[in-house]
Enzyme design. Structure first.
Site, PDB file in Angstrom:
ATOM      1  NE  ARG A 102      -2.235  -3.037   3.571  1.00 57.13           N
ATOM      2  CZ  ARG A 102      -2.503  -2.325   4.738  1.00 57.13           C
ATOM      3  NH1 ARG A 102      -3.116  -1.878   5.243  1.00 57.13           N
ATOM      4  NH2 ARG A 102      -1.357  -3.214   5.135  1.00 57.13           N
ATOM      5  CD  GLN A 133       7.384 -13.360   6.888  1.00 57.75           C
ATOM      6  OE1 GLN A 133       7.709 -12.068   6.685  1.00 57.75           O
ATOM      7  NE2 GLN A 133       6.103 -14.121   7.132  1.00 57.75           N
ATOM      8  N   GLY A 166      -7.371  -3.769  12.691  1.00 62.72           N
ATOM      9  CA  GLY A 166      -7.968  -5.440  13.810  1.00 62.72           C
ATOM     10  C   GLY A 166      -8.692  -4.657  15.074  1.00 62.72           C
ATOM     11  NE  ARG A 211      30.515  22.684  -1.809  1.00 63.94           N
ATOM     12  CZ  ARG A 211      31.297  22.356  -3.208  1.00 63.94           C
ATOM     13  NH1 ARG A 211      31.020  23.430  -3.907  1.00 63.94           N
ATOM     14  NH2 ARG A 211      32.017  21.329  -3.426  1.00 63.94           N
ATOM     15  CB  ALA A 221      32.585  42.323  -3.208  1.00 68.12           C
TER      16      ALA A 221
HETATM   17  C1  UD1 Z   1      -2.056  -5.577  11.782  1.00 68.68           C
HETATM   18  C2  UD1 Z   1      -2.855  -6.711  12.661  1.00 68.68           C
HETATM   19  C3  UD1 Z   1      -3.660  -5.317  12.492  1.00 68.68           C
HETATM   20  C4  UD1 Z   1      -3.362  -4.305  13.249  1.00 68.68           C
HETATM   21  C5  UD1 Z   1      -2.596  -3.390  12.568  1.00 68.68           C
HETATM   22  C6  UD1 Z   1      -1.843  -1.712  13.683  1.00 68.68           C
HETATM   23  C7  UD1 Z   1      -2.972  -8.296  11.826  1.00 68.68           C
HETATM   24  C8  UD1 Z   1      -3.455 -10.023  11.026  1.00 68.68           C
HETATM   25  N1  UD1 Z   1      -2.921  -7.726  11.938  1.00 68.68           N
HETATM   26  O1  UD1 Z   1      -2.094  -5.064  10.096  1.00 68.68           O
HETATM   27  O2  UD1 Z   1      -4.240  -6.178  13.819  1.00 68.68           O
HETATM   28  O3  UD1 Z   1      -4.763  -3.248  13.682  1.00 68.68           O
HETATM   29  O4  UD1 Z   1      -1.675  -4.298  12.676  1.00 68.68           O
HETATM   30  O5  UD1 Z   1      -0.708  -1.291  12.884  1.00 68.68           O
HETATM   31  O6  UD1 Z   1      -1.630  -9.291  12.501  1.00 68.68           O
HETATM   32  N2  UD1 Z   1       4.778  -8.724   8.098  1.00 68.68           N
HETATM   33  C9  UD1 Z   1       5.551  -9.013   8.217  1.00 68.68           C
HETATM   34  N3  UD1 Z   1       5.743 -10.875   7.217  1.00 68.68           N
HETATM   35  C10 UD1 Z   1       3.838 -10.952   6.745  1.00 68.68           C
HETATM   36  C11 UD1 Z   1       3.393  -9.539   6.866  1.00 68.68           C
HETATM   37  C12 UD1 Z   1       3.733  -8.916   7.928  1.00 68.68           C
HETATM   38  O7  UD1 Z   1       6.984  -9.238   8.770  1.00 68.68           O
HETATM   39  O8  UD1 Z   1       4.484 -12.007   6.206  1.00 68.68           O
HETATM   40  C13 UD1 Z   1       4.840  -7.323   8.877  1.00 68.68           C
HETATM   41  C14 UD1 Z   1       5.635  -6.052   8.226  1.00 68.68           C
HETATM   42  O9  UD1 Z   1       6.443  -5.706   7.730  1.00 68.68           O
HETATM   43  C15 UD1 Z   1       4.991  -5.020   9.253  1.00 68.68           C
HETATM   44  C16 UD1 Z   1       4.113  -5.730  10.026  1.00 68.68           C
HETATM   45  O10 UD1 Z   1       4.037  -7.233  10.308  1.00 68.68           O
HETATM   46  O11 UD1 Z   1       5.932  -4.048  10.114  1.00 68.68           O
HETATM   47  C17 UD1 Z   1       2.819  -5.378   9.749  1.00 68.68           C
HETATM   48  O12 UD1 Z   1       2.098  -6.005   8.529  1.00 68.68           O
HETATM   49  P1  UD1 Z   1       0.811  -4.933   8.249  1.00 68.68           P
HETATM   50  O13 UD1 Z   1       0.920  -5.267   6.798  1.00 68.68           O
HETATM   51  O14 UD1 Z   1       1.014  -3.706   7.973  1.00 68.68           O
HETATM   52  O15 UD1 Z   1      -0.436  -5.662   8.995  1.00 68.68           O
HETATM   53  P2  UD1 Z   1      -2.101  -4.850   9.474  1.00 68.68           P
HETATM   54  O16 UD1 Z   1      -2.357  -5.008   8.074  1.00 68.68           O
HETATM   55  O17 UD1 Z   1      -1.210  -3.016   9.238  1.00 68.68           O
HETATM   56 CA    CA Z   2       0.991  -1.870   9.811  1.00 65.72          CA
END
Ligand code: UD1
Ligand code: CA
Length: 448
Positions: free
Chosen positions: A15, A71, A138, A330, A377
């Protein structure tokens, strides 16, 4: 303290619409994942473990000595945590899990969360906040005041969507209970991902004690998923930084019209005018005036300095110096006490001793200028022959007339005088006068 932290930073951040991994985007000059790791280091965690995936080499550049787990496929936040199983196994303590995209969380908040988790003897504590517009987060589902689960936006019914208490994405888990709950999560949901949030309801069903810790300042939990949220976070952080400076005694004419990065230090009674940008490891002393459209990057500025509409990079400026308007320092320049550089003066890799004045339209590069010398100057140190750089040395109390070219390497002795319009290619001894220009010719009545 038996606390470890786990920071989820493997996601691509779709996003965000960016080539740069999401967690490397900066908030007031600091990459957001760096900010989270720094905060974690302050709460007494014995180890911070990063979960990395998307462009992990780029993220790792910031964390040469950190523990991390890879991961390979981003199959969800739950899946991300599972990758750290081996690192957590056998650790008989608490793990705090955070997201790499929530840089506004404060140290005190994380400490309070941990203390609450310990004092309630919960196996799971989730940090929550009330949001008037909870879209995207969430939702915390409760029954008779007790948490029963977290439901993601995509899975939420209209009734759930109306819940305003949201998951901040920060949790404390007792490791044993976390690991056994993770065995039970699946990806049978709208996004086809393994949700970490499913662990909450699994633990509730298993009869474990699950708590929610409600945070009042909901600005803190802002998760950054888009450039709109990034701008919002920058604004909040900027406000925090500027307020802190004001508490320390700095004066702002309009705090909303200045941008100051996190590591900048400013002394008491210094006045910051609108349009000022202060970046990197800049330190400014007391009683300074920093006026409009000035940008200072990685500089050390003394006390009682006045700077107007100028750009300063990686330089040192001592007490009572005045700069600008429209000057440019600089890298590796050093202006000692009471130096003045004015309109359209550029200084590079040069030292100007105490009291040197260069008021207008001058370039000083690879030079040293002695105490109290006056640079007229239009003076230029011609330091570059197209291949190499050469040095210019000017002694103290010298006077360089206007429009002088000092062709380096060259040195001008103490108390010497260079006549205006000269091109100086040979050294000038001390106390001497050097002039190098064609003689003026007068032809009477020529125009008749
Ligand atoms: C997540 C929470 C949501 C919460 C929100 C708060 C879950 C399912 N949802 O949603 O309840 O309200 O954060 O900000 O946990 N990431 C990984 N590996 C993955 C997916 C994500 O490392 O496979 C990391 C991302 O880099 C990020 C973090 O986890 O830093 C959160 O992931 P993101 O996709 O932003 O979760 P949200 O949809 O915001
Ligand atoms: Ca997030």
């Amino acid at each position: 303290m038996s606390l470890k932290t786990l920071i989820l930073a493997a996601g691509k951040g779709t996003r965000m619409k960016s080539e740069l991994p999401k967690v490397l985007h900066k908030v007031c000059g600091v990459p957001m994942v760096q900010k989270i790791v720094d905060t974690c280091s302050k709460i007494g965690s014995i180890e911070n473990i990063l979960i990395l995936g998307h462009k992990k080499e780029e993220v790792l550049k910031l964390f040469q000595n950190s523990e991390y787990v890879v991961q390979n496929e981003q199959l969800g936040t739950g899946h991300a945590v599972i990758q750290a199983k081996e690192k957590l196994k056998g650790f008989n303590g608490t793990v705090m899990i955070l997201c790499g995209d929530t840089p506004l969380l404060r140290e005190e908040t994380l400490k309070k969360l941990y203390n609450y988790h310990k004092s309630t003897e919960a196996t799971t504590t989730i940090l929550t906040s009330i949001y008037q517009n909870p879209f995207g987060y969430g939702r915390i589902v409760k029954k008779s005041g007790e948490v029963v689960g977290v439901i993601e936006e995509k899975e939420a019914t209209d009734e759930i969507k109306a819940i305003k208490e949201v998951n901040a994405g920060v949790y404390c888990f007792e490791v044993k209970e976390l690991l056994s709950a993770l065995e039970k999560i699946d990806n049978k949901n709208e996004k086809g991902e393994y949700y970490l949030t499913d662990v909450i309801s699994i633990n509730v069903k298993a009869g474990k004690k699950v708590e929610a810790f409600l945070l009042e300042d909901n600005d803190e939990i802002l998760g950054i998923n888009s450039k709109i949220e990034l701008e919002k976070a920058n604004n909040i952080m900027r406000n925090r930084i500027n307020n802190q400076h004001m508490e320390n005694g700095v004066i702002f004419i309009d705090k909303n019209a200045t941008y100051i990065e996190e590591n900048v230090k400013i002394g008491q009674d210094t006045i910051i005018y609108p349009g000022v940008i202060l970046e990197g490891n800049t330190a400014i002393g007391e009683n300074c005036e920093i006026l409009g459209n000035t940008r200072i990057i990685d500089c050390k500025i003394g006390n009682n300095v006045r700077i107007e509409s100028s750009v300063l990079e990686e330089s040192v400026v001592e007490n009572r110096v005045t700069i600008g308007p429209f000057a440019h320092l600089r890298p590796k320049s050093h202006l000692k006490e009471e130096v003045h550089i004015g309109n359209f003066v550029e200084v590079k890799k040069s030292t100007l001793e105490k009291g040197v004045k260069a008021g207008h339209l001058t370039y000083i590069g690879d030079a040293t200028v002695g105490e109290k010398t006056n640079i007229g100057a239009g003076t230029i140190t011609c330091n570059y022959d197209g291949k190499n750089k050469f040095k210019t040395t000017i002694g103290k109390n010298a006077f360089i007339g206007s429009d002088t070219m000092l062709v380096a390497p060259v040195s001008i002795g103490e108390n010497a005088l260079v006549g205006a319009g000269s091109v100086i290619t040979k050294d000038v001894p001390e106390n001497a006068l050097a002039v190098s220009r064609s003689k003026q010719v007068i032809k009477f009545d020529w125009r008749k």
